[in-house]
Structures are given as C-alpha cells and as structure tokens.
Design a protein around this motif. Structure first.
Motif: not given
Length: 101
Positions: A20-26
């Motif tokens: 699951v990608l979150v905040g900063d990764q997106i």
C-alpha cells in the motif's frame, strides 16, 4: 515472507497482502510522472499493432464506382475503408482547425 506470484490471483491464494502506498510515496510518484504536453502529442505516432474492430454493414454504391474499385484488383473493400477513413480524418482535422481559429 512469501514471494509474490505473477498473477494477482496467485498472490491472493498465497495469502500475500499487496503493498500500500501512502502520502509521501504517492507524492513522489506523482512528481516522477510528466504531464503530456502538446509537444509530446505532436511527435506521437499511431501504434503499429492497432487494428480497429470491423463491423459488417450493407452500403449501396454506384455501379461505376464499384466497378472502378474492383478493377484495381483484390482488396476493394479495404480500399473503400481507406477512402472513407481519409475523408473522416480530413473532416475531423478541418473542424478542429476551424474551431481553434
């Protein structure tokens, strides 16, 4: 940790949870993606493997036009399609130029 399979069904059956990608990764991924500019599309080429779907129809064509097309040899239906496609593209580009001016 179980190794991910090639197909999503394999991963589900193996009990592997997808990342699951979150905040900063997106946000980082969005920064890597470049918007497609007019310059990009100006240099774009049609996919050589693209084949539009065909639809059977009945068309009434003047006898002399049909005779002329058939006199050119095999593939007269393909020639009809090519002539109609050229006319369609010409009309679309003409309308786009007209709308942009």
């Amino acid at each position: 940790m179980k190794e991910l399979g090639f197909f999503p069904e394999q991963n589900f059956q193996a009990g592997v949870r997808p990342a699951v990608l979150v905040g900063d990764q997106i946000q980082g991924i969005q920064q890597l993606a470049h918007p497609l500019t007019d310059e990009f599309w100006k240099n774009a080429v049609r996919n050589p493997f693209y084949r539009p779907t065909k639809q059977a129809t009945t068309v009434r064509i003047d006898a002399d036009v049909l005779a002329w097309l058939r006199s050119k040899g095999k593939g007269y239906q393909t020639k009809i399609n090519a002539i109609l496609r050229d006319a369609m593209i010409h009309e679309i580009t003409h309308e786009q130029k007209k709308a942009s001016s």
